[in-house]
Scaffold this active site. Structure first.
Site, PDB file in Angstrom:
ATOM      1  N   LYS A  14       0.812  -1.222   0.000  1.00  0.00           N
ATOM      2  CA  LYS A  14       0.000   0.000   0.000  1.00  0.00           C
ATOM      3  C   LYS A  14       0.848   1.275   0.000  1.00  0.00           C
ATOM      4  CE  LYS A  14      -2.640  -0.529   3.537  1.00  0.00           C
ATOM      5  NZ  LYS A  14      -3.622  -0.062   4.521  1.00  0.00           N
ATOM      6  N   ARG A  89     -12.036   1.434   9.104  1.00  0.00           N
ATOM      7  CA  ARG A  89     -11.609   0.070   9.442  1.00  0.00           C
ATOM      8  C   ARG A  89     -12.800  -0.851   9.705  1.00  0.00           C
ATOM      9  NH1 ARG A  89      -6.285  -0.928  10.368  1.00  0.00           N
ATOM     10  NH2 ARG A  89      -4.923   0.848  10.788  1.00  0.00           N
ATOM     11  N   ARG A 128      12.164  -9.009   5.739  1.00  0.00           N
ATOM     12  CA  ARG A 128      12.913  -7.814   6.161  1.00  0.00           C
ATOM     13  C   ARG A 128      14.085  -8.208   7.065  1.00  0.00           C
ATOM     14  NH1 ARG A 128       9.777  -2.894   8.993  1.00  0.00           N
ATOM     15  NH2 ARG A 128       9.080  -4.621  10.326  1.00  0.00           N
ATOM     16  N   ARG A 161      13.823  -9.059  12.865  1.00  0.00           N
ATOM     17  CA  ARG A 161      13.185  -8.574  14.085  1.00  0.00           C
ATOM     18  C   ARG A 161      12.089  -9.537  14.534  1.00  0.00           C
ATOM     19  NH1 ARG A 161      11.931  -2.289  12.998  1.00  0.00           N
ATOM     20  NH2 ARG A 161       9.891  -3.273  12.784  1.00  0.00           N
ATOM     21  N   ARG A 172      -0.994 -11.346  12.004  1.00  0.00           N
ATOM     22  CA  ARG A 172      -1.374 -10.026  11.464  1.00  0.00           C
ATOM     23  C   ARG A 172      -2.360 -10.164  10.305  1.00  0.00           C
ATOM     24  NH1 ARG A 172       3.857  -6.765   9.897  1.00  0.00           N
ATOM     25  NH2 ARG A 172       2.328  -5.126   9.424  1.00  0.00           N
TER      26      ARG A 172
END
Length: 215
Positions: A14, A89, A128, A161, A172
């Protein structure tokens, strides 16, 4: 002139697409997080009310979230439209946004939904890598380091991480799906939803969006 909402799961791209849309149409990118931070920083009445909930670790109520978001839409830079990201949302928030727009003689043009399958989303979310020393960020797929596991900038070790693990990514995506699927149905029934294949390159995805939004 473009009034649109951008929907997409974590990892759908996004942020990259939003930057291209706002540049193309010369409209502001309005994200809920940015609005909240701005109100808190300026210590506005709305920001202080929101802070009361946040300091208690509670979700900011829908009505207050709607008030903060729609107040932002009254600013001058939104006269030619806007790109909403992170709001609404819930279906309740969507209904409140519709009410607000009707009161101001406006309406949404499209609701762009970036569609990416979970397997690719998890690859993006878990890829990542961050340098322990200088904080530089890489991605094993999109921005790989020259030497695997080593920072290009300072030569120190790259780490994953804790919030980039597969378990966290799956959770998520599950939360996003639960929250967003009613919203997708809401806009689909209104004939506003424009599903876009988000699996391609940023250029390919953006071109698909342009084809849907038009001039």
């Amino acid at each position: 002139m473009l009034r649109t909402i951008l929907l997409g799961a974590p990892g759908a791209g996004k942020g990259t697409v939003a930057a291209k849309i706002v540049k193309e149409y010369n409209i502001p990118h309005i994200s809920t997080g940015d609005i909240f931070r701005d109100n808190l920083k300026r210590k506005t009445e709305l920001g202080l009310r929101a802070q009361e909930y946040m300091t208690r670790g509670e979700l900011v109520p829908d009505d207050l979230t709607c008030e903060i978001a729609t107040t932002r839409l009254l600013e001058d830079d939104c006269k030619n439209g806007f790109l909403l990201d992170g709001f609404p949302r819930t279906v309740y928030q969507a209904e409140k946004l519709d009410e607000f727009l009707r009161e101001h003689g406006q309406s949404l043009d499209k609701v762009v939904q970036l569609v990416v399958d979970d397997e690719l989303l998890i690859k993006r979310l878990t890829g990542r890598r961050v340098c322990k020393n200088c904080g530089a960020t890489f991605h094993v797929i999109t921005i790989p380091p020259k030497e695997e596991g080593i920072c290009d900038n300072c030569g120190h070790e790259l780490i994953q991480r804790a919030d980039d693990t597969e378990e966290t990514a799956v959770n998520r995506l599950k939360v996003y799906e639960e929250q967003t699927s009613p919203l997708v149905t809401y806009y689909e029934e209104k004939g506003l939803l424009a599903p876009i294949d988000g699996a391609g390159t940023p250029e390919e995805v953006f071109q698909s969006i342009l084809d849907v939004l038009g001039d």
